[in-house]
Design an enzyme around this catalytic site. Sequence first.
Site, PDB file in Angstrom:
ATOM      1  N   CYS A 120      11.964  36.024  31.090  1.00  0.00           N
ATOM      2  CA  CYS A 120      11.554  35.990  30.189  1.00  0.00           C
ATOM      3  C   CYS A 120      12.490  37.115  29.365  1.00  0.00           C
ATOM      4  O   CYS A 120      12.223  36.913  27.812  1.00  0.00           O
ATOM      5  CB  CYS A 120      10.251  36.498  29.685  1.00  0.00           C
ATOM      6  SG  CYS A 120       9.567  35.078  30.944  1.00  0.00           S
ATOM      7  N   HIS A 270       8.565  36.542  23.531  1.00  0.00           N
ATOM      8  CA  HIS A 270       7.906  35.607  24.932  1.00  0.00           C
ATOM      9  C   HIS A 270       6.658  35.176  24.531  1.00  0.00           C
ATOM     10  O   HIS A 270       5.424  35.966  24.458  1.00  0.00           O
ATOM     11  CB  HIS A 270       8.411  36.526  25.991  1.00  0.00           C
ATOM     12  CG  HIS A 270       7.985  36.028  27.140  1.00  0.00           C
ATOM     13  ND1 HIS A 270       8.175  34.354  27.052  1.00  0.00           N
ATOM     14  CD2 HIS A 270       7.054  36.173  28.205  1.00  0.00           C
ATOM     15  CE1 HIS A 270       8.123  33.994  28.396  1.00  0.00           C
ATOM     16  NE2 HIS A 270       7.311  35.124  28.603  1.00  0.00           N
ATOM     17  N   ASN A 300       4.345  28.570  29.001  1.00  0.00           N
ATOM     18  CA  ASN A 300       4.917  29.656  29.568  1.00  0.00           C
ATOM     19  C   ASN A 300       6.205  29.218  29.911  1.00  0.00           C
ATOM     20  O   ASN A 300       6.136  28.845  30.851  1.00  0.00           O
ATOM     21  CB  ASN A 300       4.656  30.679  30.144  1.00  0.00           C
ATOM     22  CG  ASN A 300       5.821  31.961  30.459  1.00  0.00           C
ATOM     23  OD1 ASN A 300       6.876  32.049  29.978  1.00  0.00           O
ATOM     24  ND2 ASN A 300       5.131  33.349  30.821  1.00  0.00           N
TER      25      ASN A 300
END
Length: 344
Positions: A120, A270, A300
């Site tokens: 990430c 993120h 995500n």
Amino acid sequence: MKPSVMVKASIKSYSCYFPGGKLTNEQLEQELGVWSAAKIFDRTGIAVRPIAAPDECASDLGFAAAQQLFAGGACVSSDIDFLLFCSQSPDYFLPATACLLQHRLGLRTDCGAFDLNQGCSGFVYGLAVAKGLIEAGAAKNVLLITADTYTKYINAKDSGVRTLFGDAAAATLISAEDADEGLIGPFVFGTDGSGAPNLIVPAGGARHLISPETVVERKDPDGSCRSLQNLYMNGREVLDFVLREVPKAVDQLLLRWGHSIENVDHFIFHQANKFLLEQLREKLNIPASKFWMQLETCGNTVSATIPIALQNASKQGVIRSGDNVMVIGFGVGYSWAGAMIRIQ
């Protein structure tokens, strides 16, 4: 005296690609029976997740994103001097997936290429590498591809992570530009490997080889199932890490930038999940109007979340030329990274 014009790295274009498979909250409610579809959305901010096909790899998604970038006229394949492929779901242990993509995309053979095994935080790491290559005179056009297929690591009966992750790729063109000030940077980085066990696929690498034992599923007290070959996340520990380290990283980045938080036009972090992002925003006291959050149709997507958010915010007219944008990535490792970007 006005500083001399120098070669600086600048983000020129983005292109994002999502596979055709979909996983909706209604499907998760039916299959897992833990949360209702409405509760999943309220908690995560996600309604549907793009899912790669069984035979579709991260390199396939990255290839499609790069092809779209070329088709959009930002550059042609022969312009690329360096290819960076950021992923934690490579095609093979070796060779590097970047080498496969160099050939598949028809890039020149005098083009550099290598993989970054980051999650990430990977997009910001990739930006830093691209900036270094360009401003050192080693490349003029760097293609940064961020692509992950985390859903291939997830057990279908793991309610803890299956609600969160989707598959996607982004291709970002970073190019040399004559400028009298930096357009990407400064940066901050952080690493705390003590947190590695809290977000991990335990088996499959050289440390823990695949065996009959690694495919055995075990059930958590909450009813989630997984094997050692599946993704494991200790959500509470990861949340504590993010709320502990990211605010400090923001302060460090502002100090290096030399401006206050009020001078940041937009914050693009993120895109992990709604609950975590709201906790961060409140802790940092960032106005909602400056804080980007849009996970509804992609979830995500690990290393691709920040460039996807940048492209969406640009298309919607939220960020414009001249804006100062803070980007922060954080997660698996533990690893975190932040940068300031001046939008061109």
